[in-house]
Design a protein around this motif. Structure first.
Motif, mmCIF file in Angstrom:
data_model
loop_
_atom_site.group_PDB
_atom_site.id
_atom_site.type_symbol
_atom_site.label_atom_id
_atom_site.label_comp_id
_atom_site.label_asym_id
_atom_site.label_seq_id
_atom_site.Cartn_x
_atom_site.Cartn_y
_atom_site.Cartn_z
ATOM 1 N N ALA A 1 -3.981 7.542 -24.787
ATOM 2 C CA ALA A 1 -4.946 6.596 -24.904
ATOM 3 C C ALA A 1 -5.660 6.981 -25.114
ATOM 4 O O ALA A 1 -6.772 7.732 -24.497
ATOM 5 N N GLY A 2 -7.061 6.615 -25.933
ATOM 6 C CA GLY A 2 -8.382 6.465 -26.204
ATOM 7 C C GLY A 2 -8.955 7.499 -26.993
ATOM 8 O O GLY A 2 -10.038 8.775 -26.755
ATOM 9 N N PRO B 1 -11.661 1.429 -29.445
ATOM 10 C CA PRO B 1 -12.058 -0.455 -28.981
ATOM 11 C C PRO B 1 -11.378 0.021 -27.892
ATOM 12 O O PRO B 1 -10.909 -0.514 -26.951
ATOM 13 N N PHE B 2 -10.525 1.129 -27.642
ATOM 14 C CA PHE B 2 -10.069 1.287 -26.368
ATOM 15 C C PHE B 2 -11.536 1.283 -24.884
ATOM 16 O O PHE B 2 -10.582 1.197 -23.858
ATOM 17 N N TYR B 3 -12.399 2.910 -25.485
ATOM 18 C CA TYR B 3 -12.825 2.192 -24.222
ATOM 19 C C TYR B 3 -13.828 1.041 -23.642
ATOM 20 O O TYR B 3 -14.534 0.010 -22.382
ATOM 21 N N LYS B 4 -13.774 0.692 -24.885
ATOM 22 C CA LYS B 4 -15.111 -1.343 -24.246
ATOM 23 C C LYS B 4 -14.019 -2.520 -23.471
ATOM 24 O O LYS B 4 -13.967 -2.837 -22.906
ATOM 25 N N VAL C 1 -20.868 10.941 -27.129
ATOM 26 C CA VAL C 1 -21.391 10.199 -26.262
ATOM 27 C C VAL C 1 -21.031 8.853 -27.097
ATOM 28 O O VAL C 1 -21.620 7.788 -25.358
ATOM 29 N N ALA C 2 -21.569 8.156 -27.432
ATOM 30 C CA ALA C 2 -21.918 6.895 -28.149
ATOM 31 C C ALA C 2 -20.377 6.164 -27.888
ATOM 32 O O ALA C 2 -20.905 4.991 -27.153
ATOM 33 N N THR C 3 -19.336 6.713 -27.237
ATOM 34 C CA THR C 3 -17.821 5.996 -27.682
ATOM 35 C C THR C 3 -17.836 5.739 -25.847
ATOM 36 O O THR C 3 -18.037 5.208 -25.276
#
Length: 936
Positions: free
Chosen positions: A481-482, A507-510, A535-537
């Protein structure tokens, strides 16, 4: 009525302003304007506005305009002007008398000290041919305690009682930006005074209003209507750092321990110094909604001495920042213990870079600093590469065992107990594990990162309690995942598509972050990749869980500087007293509404900010809207943060700021806080770059500056709507253009095709999280000349190490024989001129001459000579003087050294032209053209 022409002192002219129906006074030598007459008989000159202007003979028909070089007389008397090309009197020829310079120095934590001034350029008393040193003079314009005072303050103060604006104490001074170069010392002055109406405060305590380091508003006089605010074009917002660190000499936040908390029944405002007691003191009227409330029975009872207490001594009636111990009704569950789950990347990259060895040693050395006063703190360790490695840490035993879970698609905990353990009870096993962890994976050749599954495992461990996940990752998440793909594309950089690289790729991290927020779990990211890491994600996790992102590009622990920086910052994060399971709400007086929120948190309802933890020195910016006309003489803004301390106590921190209201546009401009405005606009620029494009963010910043200047010109100057050769702004906003130029040149939003997405994304994290005290140097760096600093600089003074005088950020100040320091709070550059004398190189670097000196990341030796010790003291003070955990790297930059390093250092000198980016003078000219163009 007396004619002003008959009363004006030499060098002044008066001009009738048709709009304001009053005289505008002009200092002919400088073009500076002000409403107040430069003499005492104020009433007789500015009458109550009437329809008929005075005879034309009593004023000049046209304002005189003077170029920058023609304002020398002004520099000597009122403005602190640094010496050097383009910034004041031209250098004198040999034999000519040196001009006297009036310059305040800095000492301590941003405080002013009266001290001597450095030598003129070309006059290095220590490392250049000897010349006569200038006479050192105490700086005028700075009163006791470093408070800036306008020239002739005593005489002006005598007039205050007679002046129109003096009733509120805010006086507007106009500056011509074309003739007033930026002065770095301006940024160390306190924000404009908050001058409240008489009797608005119950207490005469100097602490009744919150200190600006906790909470500051973009304007310190609130417009009474939305249309008036729109006319000024100034943004209205609040910058909040609710848990700023307490340094030596700071006032601690008063703690109210008796759990008697008085709150308004209607709007839930906490009692504060701006309420009114009525009905013989039995009731109090809320300063927000005017509701009448009963005073609690025990409010006047001293529970410690068990006797009647003094109401007027209560902290909440005397302090703008106060903390209450919360009673049980403020708890949904018993206060949670502090919980730390360490997720440590043990893939090949992480081991080879030395990250794992440095991290485990740092945790081991800081076990005693982790908040654990009541022995309730729990910890867990999970290592991950393409599998998950759990560690069983039985209490009382020195042994630990590793349990490997290879199924990363359906994460489970291999054991119900001994994974999340009490730090005190399992201390022997924890110490044993940390000393062996690096060796256990020393020969690990696995490449890949199952970060997503590791996060899910950590969440399962702690979701029933909450706490902090400390993630140490050295590669791009690649499986489970992610999982992310490398989306770094050099062809996209510098184009309109670049902003896509700054948005989350998955979208996993948010989604996971919002789940964490609900369970009171916060995430800190420590990122170490030598390649692209997105880094952005990954920064989504700290962003929505009130954590923090730390980035160490190309980390290599074999370089001592890298290991020291990470160990220092990670150690400080571990030792930080954190606030857990927090919610924050900002309340405001009637007709004010919080309209937009910026920072690291999750907005749970319309105005309730959820923060699973609140780190120290993390800042938040909130925009405020005026919904209807305000009739009250002052308004109150109150921030309340309900949280659990890491010592298991439920508390409420309340921060109260009262601000006067005004329907006078000049007072709004005179009260504007340029530092708060720059902080708010930094947050808005980053948000706009993510929702729109980077170019849109830059345009929005530039256009906002144009709007403010246009509004000021139209409303506050005699030029009005016509074209003007000047560019006018109020004195207290004269550093705003250069701050916004610094923002436009910051890595976070700068126009460039050379900035890697990871560096840009990390810079954006800093722009939205740093408190003003760290953000301002980040966008407007500090620049010192070291080779000719006065002898007391670098020695211990009354307020600690005495620092040199900061210079304007232009390479015109660099000298070929000089040694200079440039720093932005994240990095320190030591610039060495190519003609530096061998003695300087020997004294500072212990090397024979400039040729053998190597540029790059370094640690400066402390040598047995006074100059080396002073330079090291200045560098040490630079690292310590600001709030936050950061430990800036030191780079030696040779004038003819490696071009990339040289250009990086020069990019900090934001007043110079660079690539497609304008110099300060060009930027000011662009602003003037826009302001004039929009008003034809």
């Amino acid at each position: 009525m007396a004619s002003p022409a008959q009363q004006l002192p030499p060098g002044w002219a008066a001009e009738w302003d048709q709009n304001a129906q009053r005289y505008l006074f002009i200092e002919t030598a400088t073009g500076r304007t002000q409403w107040e007459p430069p003499f005492s008989d104020a009433e007789s000159i500015n009458p109550v506005p009437s329809a008929s202007p005075p005879p034309a003979a009593s004023h000049h028909g046209k304002r005189r305009q003077y170029a920058a070089g023609q304002t020398q007389a002004y520099y000597g008397s009122e403005t602190v002007v640094p010496p050097g090309p383009g910034y004041g009197p031209a250098p004198t020829q040999p034999g000519q008398q040196q001009p006297q310079l009036f310059t305040p120095g800095l000492s301590g934590d941003g405080q002013f000290a009266q001290q001597q001034v450095g030598a003129q350029p070309g006059q290095a008393p220590y490392y250049a041919p000897a010349q006569a040193e200038p006479e050192y003079i105490n700086a005028p314009g700075f009163g006791q305690g470093g408070a800036y005072q306008q020239p002739g303050v005593g005489a002006l103060a005598d007039q205050f009682s007679q002046m129109n604006m003096a009733q509120k104490g805010l006086r507007l001074f106009t500056t011509n930006l074309l003739a007033a170069p930026p002065d770095p010392l301006e940024l160390h002055r306190p924000p404009p005074d908050i001058v409240l109406p008489p009797n608005s405060c119950l207490s005469n305590s100097p602490f009744a209003n919150a200190d600006s380091s906790y909470q500051r508003c973009t304007v310190n006089a609130i417009p009474t209507s939305h249309s008036l605010l729109q006319k000024s074009k100034l943004p209205l917002g609040l910058v909040i750092t609710p848990y700023r660190s307490i340094k030596e000499g700071d006032e601690p936040v008063p703690l109210v321990t008796d759990t008697v908390i008085a709150r308004c029944r209607r709007c839930r405002t906490y009692i504060n110094p701006y309420v009114q007691f009525i009905d013989g003191g039995n009731r109090w009227r809320c300063c927000m909604c005017s509701m009448s409330n009963e005073v609690p029975q025990l409010f006047d009872w001293d529970q410690v001495r068990n006797q009647p207490g003094d109401r007027w001594a209560r902290a909440e009636l005397n302090h703008g920042v106060v903390e209450f111990v919360a009673p049980t009704e403020y708890m949904v569950r018993p206060p949670q213990p502090a919980v730390y789950v360490f997720l440590i990347d043990v893939s090949h990259n992480a081991i080879q870079s030395g990250m794992v060895a440095t991290a485990t040693r740092t945790i081991l050395e800081n076990l005693d600093r982790i908040p654990n006063e009541d022995n309730r703190t729990k910890v867990a360790f999970v290592a991950f590469d393409t599998s998950l490695h759990f560690f069983s840490l039985p209490a009382g035993s020195p042994d630990s065992s590793m349990l490997v879970v290879s199924d990363i698609d359906d994460v489970f905990l291999p054991k119900p107990t001994d994974l999340l353990v009490n730090l005190t009870e399992s201390r022997p096993a924890i110490e044993n594990l940390l000393s062996r962890l690096n060796d256990m994976f020393q020969d690990n050749h696995t490449i890949g990162s199952a970060l997503g599954p590791a996060l899910q495992a950590a969440f399962k461990l702690m979701a029933h309690i909450g706490g902090k996940i400390q993630v140490l990752s050295a590669s791009l998440p690649s499986i489970g995942a992610g999982a992310l793909k490398n989306r770094e594309d050099p062809k996209v950089l510098g184009t309109s598509k670049e902003s896509a690289l700054l948005q989350a790729a998955s979208p996993f991290y948010k989604t996971f972050a919002i789940e964490c927020s609900r369970a009171q779990v916060s995430v800190d990211m420590f990122l170490f990749s030598s390649g692209y890491q997105d880094v952005a994600t990954l920064a989504c996790l700290p962003h929505y869980t009130a954590g923090h992102t730390y980035f160490y590009p190309a980390f290599n622990a074999s370089r001592t500087e890298d290991a020291i920086k990470f160990a220092h910052e990670f150690g400080e994060v571990l030792a930080m007293p954190i606030m857990l399971e927090a919610v924050m709400r900002v309340r405001a007086s009637k007709n004010l509404r919080m309209s937009a929120f910026h920072g690291n948190f999750f907005v749970r309802s319309t105005d309730l900010l959820a923060m699973p933890s609140v780190p120290q020195d993390l800042s938040y910016a909130i925009e405020i809207q005026i919904e209807d006309n305000i009739t009250a003489p002052f308004v109150v803004l109150q921030t309340a943060v309900l949280h659990t301390t890491c010592y298991g106590e439920r508390r409420i921190r309340v921060i109260t700021t009262a601000l006067p209201t005004t329907n006078n546009l000049s007072e709004i401009f005179a009260s504007a806080d340029q530092v708060a405005i720059a902080t708010l606009l930094s947050n808005k620029a980053v948000e706009r770059s993510l929702t729109h494009k980077l170019e849109d963010a830059r345009d929005a910043v530039f256009n906002k500056m144009v709007e403010i200047l246009s509004a000021y010109k139209a409303s506050m100057t005699a030029a009005g709507a016509g074209a003007s050769a000047q560019l006018a702004i109020s004195e207290n906003l004269k550093m705003l253009p250069v701050l916004l130029l610094g923002l436009l040149k910051n890595v976070g939003i700068r126009q460039s095709a050379q900035i890697p997405p990871d560096l840009r994304a990390y810079a954006q994290c800093l722009l939205t999280a740093l408190p003003s005290q760290l953000l301002i140097p980040y966008i407007y760096p500090t620049f010192y000349s070291l080779h000719n600093m006065p002898p007391e600089c670098g020695t211990v003074g009354e307020h600690g190490i005495i620092m040199p005088q900061p210079l304007p950020l232009t390479s015109e100040r660099l000298e070929r024989h000089g040694l200079f320091l440039i720093e932005d709070g994240q990095t320190i550059f030591l610039w060495v001129g190519r003609d530096a004398v061998p003695q300087l190189i020997t004294d500072v670097f212990n090397l024979p001459n400039y040729e053998v000196l190597r540029g790059g990341k370094t640690t400066l030796p402390v040598l047995d000579n006074p100059f080396s010790q002073r330079v090291n003291a200045v560098i040490q003070k630079t690292r310590e003087m600001r709030r936050g955990v950061y430990y800036p790297h030191l780079y030696v930059v040779k004038e003819d050294g490696e071009p990339p390093l040289r250009l990086w250092a020069l990019s900090c000198l934001i007043q110079d032209r660079a690539d497609v980016l304008p110099s300060y003078q060009q930027f000011i000219s662009q602003l003037r053209d826009k302001v004039n163009g929009s008003s034809y």
